[in-house]
Scaffold this active site. Structure first.
Site, short mmCIF file in Angstrom:
data_model
loop_
_atom_site.label_atom_id
_atom_site.label_comp_id
_atom_site.label_asym_id
_atom_site.label_seq_id
_atom_site.Cartn_x
_atom_site.Cartn_y
_atom_site.Cartn_z
CG HIS A 109 -2.06 0.95 1.09
ND1 HIS A 109 -1.95 2.29 1.36
CD2 HIS A 109 -3.31 0.73 0.65
CE1 HIS A 109 -3.11 2.86 1.10
NE2 HIS A 109 -3.96 1.94 0.66
CG ASP A 149 -8.67 -4.42 -2.56
OD1 ASP A 149 -9.88 -4.29 -2.36
OD2 ASP A 149 -7.94 -3.53 -3.00
N1 CMC Z 1 4.04 -7.74 -4.81
C1 CMC Z 1 5.37 -7.71 -4.99
N2 CMC Z 1 6.13 -6.59 -4.84
C2 CMC Z 1 5.50 -5.47 -4.50
C3 CMC Z 1 4.11 -5.43 -4.29
C4 CMC Z 1 3.38 -6.63 -4.46
N3 CMC Z 1 2.07 -6.62 -4.28
N4 CMC Z 1 3.75 -4.18 -3.97
C5 CMC Z 1 4.88 -3.45 -3.96
N5 CMC Z 1 5.95 -4.22 -4.27
C6 CMC Z 1 7.36 -3.80 -4.33
C7 CMC Z 1 7.62 -2.97 -5.57
O1 CMC Z 1 8.00 -3.77 -6.66
C8 CMC Z 1 8.70 -2.05 -5.07
O2 CMC Z 1 9.91 -2.79 -5.05
P1 CMC Z 1 11.33 -2.06 -5.35
O3 CMC Z 1 11.51 -1.05 -4.24
O4 CMC Z 1 12.35 -3.15 -5.33
O5 CMC Z 1 11.18 -1.41 -6.69
C9 CMC Z 1 8.33 -1.76 -3.61
O6 CMC Z 1 7.58 -2.91 -3.21
C10 CMC Z 1 7.50 -0.51 -3.45
O7 CMC Z 1 6.32 -0.64 -4.25
P2 CMC Z 1 5.69 0.47 -5.17
O8 CMC Z 1 5.04 -0.16 -6.34
O9 CMC Z 1 6.71 1.55 -5.42
O10 CMC Z 1 4.60 1.04 -4.18
P3 CMC Z 1 3.45 2.03 -4.57
O11 CMC Z 1 3.16 2.78 -3.34
O12 CMC Z 1 3.76 2.80 -5.79
O13 CMC Z 1 2.24 1.04 -4.95
C11 CMC Z 1 0.49 -0.54 -4.69
C12 CMC Z 1 1.29 0.60 -4.02
C13 CMC Z 1 -0.71 -0.82 -3.79
C14 CMC Z 1 -0.02 -0.08 -6.06
C15 CMC Z 1 1.39 -1.78 -4.83
O14 CMC Z 1 1.79 -2.22 -3.55
C16 CMC Z 1 0.69 -2.92 -5.58
O15 CMC Z 1 0.74 -2.95 -6.81
N6 CMC Z 1 0.02 -3.85 -4.84
C17 CMC Z 1 -0.78 -4.89 -5.50
C18 CMC Z 1 -2.13 -4.31 -5.93
C19 CMC Z 1 -3.06 -4.07 -4.77
O16 CMC Z 1 -3.22 -4.93 -3.91
N7 CMC Z 1 -3.72 -2.90 -4.76
C20 CMC Z 1 -4.72 -2.56 -3.73
C21 CMC Z 1 -4.28 -1.40 -2.89
S1 CMC Z 1 -5.26 -1.21 -1.39
C22 CMC Z 1 -6.88 -0.83 -1.87
C23 CMC Z 1 -7.00 0.32 -2.78
O17 CMC Z 1 -6.36 1.33 -2.69
O18 CMC Z 1 -7.86 0.20 -3.68
#
Ligand code: CMC
Length: 432
Positions: free
Chosen positions: A310, A367
């Site tokens: 998140h 989720d």
């Molecule tokens: N699985 C594997 N690696 C992950 C995941 C995951 N679900 N989420 C983040 N990471 C890694 C990402 O690759 C990055 O690694 P590195 O630093 O080596 O590049 C690090 O963790 C930071 O992630 P980010 O993508 O920069 O984080 P963000 O704040 O931009 O994205 C997120 C947040 C929720 C989009 C992301 O965690 C994600 O894609 N999660 C899966 C989708 C999900 O469950 N979304 C629902 C969010 S909660 C409800 C809502 O808001 O609707």
């Protein structure tokens, strides 16, 4: 709207000139540099992809402390609300700032009931969607279509706010149920004045003329809880979309339609559908938990652990805790053994003990467990994000209203750093 305090100053030295900007503080001690005049003073803009460091507004609606795992709507902790209130009480709280008295609740429920029908002509729209159209596509189109049938809700007067909010809350729920019935080719079910908001929703979704359907109190309680968990989450992607569209002066229906589209994506509300699809894939292909974890960590593999991570929470999402417990309760009461829940629990345990996930503070989000609950209740996968949208609606309305009342808000219009070609001449077509 509450005022922020000026608590300190920040100095920025740029090209020999020192500029001072105030540091403002909100009621929970959250601080921000007020840089509203940065470009005027320096010709500089801030570059912040994903807006991770950018506050777009001052808001009284919801407080999150992502490090401590705290979520409060209008000051009330999320678990207190989920355990003690109905979704409609929480919707009233978000929209009006206070929990309703019994009299206010009765009155609000009466308006919700009165506004629950949709214009019969709108039902014709459904007939033109292809079979198996995604209900989110139908819902977003229907939301904006409401503006051609009902008053535009550009700037409801204070005494009209609850009527405007109730109309949208009630009609969008009716439309969500109809979009489901349409997608499975079943007859539409009308709302009933004898049922509460959530009971009506379930009845409109699951009643059929050929089978007995009794609204079950366990499902009603669980649905109230799920909707409350989703009801607001401050400046998330869809709420920011609602605010951005609303900032141009667009009406509430149009702004909410934009929110529904933003919510649909798998990184946002669409994650609840993506989680179940991932668990089904693991089950179908017989992937081991170790294989899943390895794939989720591999940057060359598009596989991500959906329902994990998140932007704001760097500890366990408080909504996920409540959703997990609700999921276990629903499955136990219904006597359902879902293998997907076993996979989800094993995957969570393994991920929480893995260095990659620990270093990045990746925990289950809201989720992760909601899809399993919705599946047990009988919802098809492509309805999951629709449920999220119905839950998030009071938050969208509250933020849209707050923005309209905020004198400091201007049209949302970010800037950019341009990297395209510099000025060039058009060559005649035979020389290009
Ligand atoms: N699985 C594997 N690696 C992950 C995941 C995951 N679900 N989420 C983040 N990471 C890694 C990402 O690759 C990055 O690694 P590195 O630093 O080596 O590049 C690090 O963790 C930071 O992630 P980010 O993508 O920069 O984080 P963000 O704040 O931009 O994205 C997120 C947040 C929720 C989009 C992301 O965690 C994600 O894609 N999660 C899966 C989708 C999900 O469950 N979304 C629902 C969010 S909660 C409800 C809502 O808001 O609707």
């Amino acid at each position: 709207m509450h005022e922020v305090k000026e608590v300190s100053k920040v100095e920025i030295t740029y090209e020999g000139k020192t500029l001072t900007y105030p540091v403002i503080e909100g009621s929970e001690g959250e601080r921000a540099i007020n840089m509203g005049s940065l470009r005027k003073d320096t010709k500089l803009i801030s570059y912040d992809p994903g807006f991770g460091n950018t506050g777009s507004c001052i808001s009284d609606v919801t407080f999150i402390d992502g490090e401590a795992g705290i979520l409060r709507y209008r000051g009330y902790p999320i678990d207190d609300l989920a355990n003690n209130c109905t979704f409609i009480e929480v919707a009233y709280l978000l929209i009006n700032g206070e929990l309703p008295t019994q009299e206010e609740l009765t009155d609000f429920s009466r308006i919700l009931n009165r506004k629950s029908l949709i214009h019969e002509d709108m039902r014709n729209f459904f007939r033109n969607y292809p079979e198996h159209a995604h209900p989110m596509a139908i819902l977003s189109a229907m939301a904006v279509s409401l503006s051609s049938f009902y008053p535009e809700l550009d700037r409801p007067a204070e005494e009209e706010v609850n009527v405007a909010a109730a109309r949208l809350l009630s009609k969008l729920r009716t439309l969500a149920a109809l979009s489901y019935k349409q997608s499975i080719g079943h007859p539409h079910v009308y709302p009933s004045s004898k049922l509460t908001y959530v009971e009506n929703f379930l009845n409109m979704l699951f009643y059929t003329p050929v089978a007995n359907y009794e609204v079950d109190p366990v499902t009603v309680r669980a649905m109230n809880k799920l909707l409350i968990l989703h009801a607001d989450h401050e400046q998330n992607c869809s709420t920011s979309a609602v605010r951005l569209v609303g900032s141009s002066g667009a009406n509430l229906y149009a702004s909410v339609a934009a929110g529904i589209c933003a919510l649909w994506g798998p990184l946002h509300g669409g994650a609840n559908q993506a989680v179940i699809e991932m668990l089904e894939q693991i089950h179908r292909e017989g992937l081991t938990i170790d294989q899943c974890i390895a794939r989720a960590k591999d940057k060359n593999d598009p596989f991500r652990l959906m329902g994990f991570g998140h932007r704001v929470y760097k500890s366990y999402d408080p909504r996920a805790k409540i959703a997990k417990k609700a999921c276990e309760d629903v499955l136990e009461t219904m006597g359902i053994q879902d293998e997907l829940l076993d996979i989800a629990v094993q995957l969570e345990e393994r991920a929480l003990n893995d260095e990659y996930f620990k270093e990045r503070n990746l925990y289950p989000n809201v989720d992760y467990y909601t899809g399993i609950t919705l599946r047990a209740m009988g919802f098809p996968t492509d309805m999951f994000t629709v449920i999220f949208a119905i839950g998030r609606l009071p938050g969208w309305i509250a933020h849209w209203l707050e923005q309209r009342a905020d004198k400091d808000q201007r049209i949302g219009r970010p800037r950019q750093v341009y990297t395209g070609p510099t000025k060039r001449k058009i060559l005649p077509i035979d020389q290009r």
